[in-house]
Design a protein around this motif. Structure first.
Motif, PDB file in Angstrom:
ATOM      1  N   LYS A  96       0.835  -1.204   0.000  1.00 23.53           N
ATOM      2  CA  LYS A  96       0.000   0.000   0.000  1.00 23.53           C
ATOM      3  C   LYS A  96       0.871   1.255   0.000  1.00 23.53           C
ATOM      4  O   LYS A  96       0.607   2.213  -0.737  1.00 23.53           O
ATOM      5  CB  LYS A  96      -0.913  -0.009   1.234  1.00 23.53           C
ATOM      6  N   LYS A  97       1.932   1.241   0.792  1.00 21.02           N
ATOM      7  CA  LYS A  97       2.841   2.381   0.848  1.00 21.02           C
ATOM      8  C   LYS A  97       3.547   2.583  -0.497  1.00 21.02           C
ATOM      9  O   LYS A  97       3.705   3.711  -0.975  1.00 21.02           O
ATOM     10  CB  LYS A  97       3.870   2.172   1.967  1.00 21.02           C
ATOM     11  N   ILE A  98       3.988   1.477  -1.093  1.00 23.57           N
ATOM     12  CA  ILE A  98       4.692   1.559  -2.378  1.00 23.57           C
ATOM     13  C   ILE A  98       3.777   2.127  -3.456  1.00 23.57           C
ATOM     14  O   ILE A  98       4.174   3.012  -4.229  1.00 23.57           O
ATOM     15  CB  ILE A  98       5.228   0.174  -2.794  1.00 23.57           C
ATOM     16  N   ASN A  99       2.556   1.634  -3.528  1.00 22.32           N
ATOM     17  CA  ASN A  99       1.606   2.129  -4.536  1.00 22.32           C
ATOM     18  C   ASN A  99       1.294   3.607  -4.334  1.00 22.32           C
ATOM     19  O   ASN A  99       1.165   4.367  -5.301  1.00 22.32           O
ATOM     20  CB  ASN A  99       0.311   1.307  -4.484  1.00 22.32           C
ATOM     21  N   PHE A 100       1.182   4.011  -3.082  1.00 17.56           N
ATOM     22  CA  PHE A 100       0.918   5.422  -2.773  1.00 17.56           C
ATOM     23  C   PHE A 100       2.080   6.291  -3.244  1.00 17.56           C
ATOM     24  O   PHE A 100       1.880   7.328  -3.886  1.00 17.56           O
ATOM     25  CB  PHE A 100       0.711   5.571  -1.264  1.00 17.56           C
TER      26      PHE A 100
END
Length: 271
Positions: A96-100
């Motif tokens: 989720k952090k990477i996609n954000f």
């Protein structure tokens, strides 16, 4: 802002260069005496007027653009401050952090802030690679354990435990969590009957205790939603059994590709 500063420097340099060149030609023609003094004065006045007018207009535009850029940077930082909690959210997964971060590195205009998003995205992906390597090693160890005719050795369990601790350390540094259930495994029996006493004892520690069948082994396990609770429970098992029982923590995602409950065997099958 950096672009505006560079542009200002270039334009001022151009104005100085034009002035020097004009002075050189004026001095040259004056020395040769090819220009009459009254005409020269008019040329100088026209030149001064043109340079000053152009310079003032240019500087005015640069200053206006500078204020616009500052306002834009201010709004950009406000947006950054608004969304940064999603990056450091301790309940978010690493994916989720990477996609954000990928999203913001794509939509943020060129500059230091965009470079920051790109750099941090690369860092997160590198850490994800480390986690994947640890997970694959753990899966390999688990497969070796399951194919044996004897229960796992203390050394094998310590290796699994060390791998999980290393993985949790990386996740903690990233303020991230793994979207999985954690199992505290404390028994390996060849039949349901042999596993029953172990299950009865484990239920006194935690009511979530149940039997998981993986390969030919029936394992008593306690399912918990976070790693720290699972680690605390494993330590409690070792302590309350006076060292007679061992326990190790593994994520369900690592241990099983999929699970299904078997009503025939009355336990969860780990595939």
């Amino acid at each position: 802002m950096a672009n505006t500063g560079t542009l200002s420097f270039i334009l001022y340099g151009i104005f100085i260069l034009i002035t020097l060149v004009a002075m050189f030609f004026a001095f040259y023609y004056i020395k040769k005496g090819t220009i009459e003094p009254d005409k020269l004065d008019k040329m100088i006045e026209l030149f001064k007027y043109s340079i000053v007018t152009t310079a003032i207009a240019t500087v005015t535009l640069i200053v206006a653009d500078l204020f616009k850029e500052r306002e834009y940077d201010k709004n950009e930082m406000m947006a950054f401050n608004e969304y940064i909690p999603y990056v450091i959210d301790t309940t978010g997964t690493l994916d989720k952090k990477i996609n954000f971060c990928k999203f913001f590195s794509s939509v943020t205009p060129k500059g230091e802030l965009k470079n920051g998003w790109i750099t941090y995205t690369a860092y997160l992906e590198n850490e994800k690679g480390k986690l994947n390597i640890i997970t694959e090693k753990s899966k390999s160890t688990l497969n070796q354990i399951e194919n044996k005719d004897t229960p796992p050795t203390k050394e094998e369990m310590q290796n699994l435990e060390s791998a999980e601790i290393e993985k949790q350390k990386i996740l903690s540094n990233l303020n991230a969590v793994e979207n999985t259930i954690y199992l505290v495994i404390l028994g390996a029996d060849i039949s349901q009957g042999d596993a029953k006493p172990e299950l009865e004892w484990a239920t006194k520690i935690n009511s979530n205790a149940s039997i998981y069948k993986k390969g030919k082994w029936y394992r008593t396990a306690i399912a918990l939603t976070n790693y720290q609770d699972a680690k605390t429970t494993a330590d409690k098992i070792k302590r309350e059994s006076n060292g007679k029982r061992d326990a190790y923590v593994v994520s369900l995602k690592t241990w099983c590709n999929s699970t299904e409950f078997s009503s025939i065997e009355n336990c969860t099958i780990c595939n």
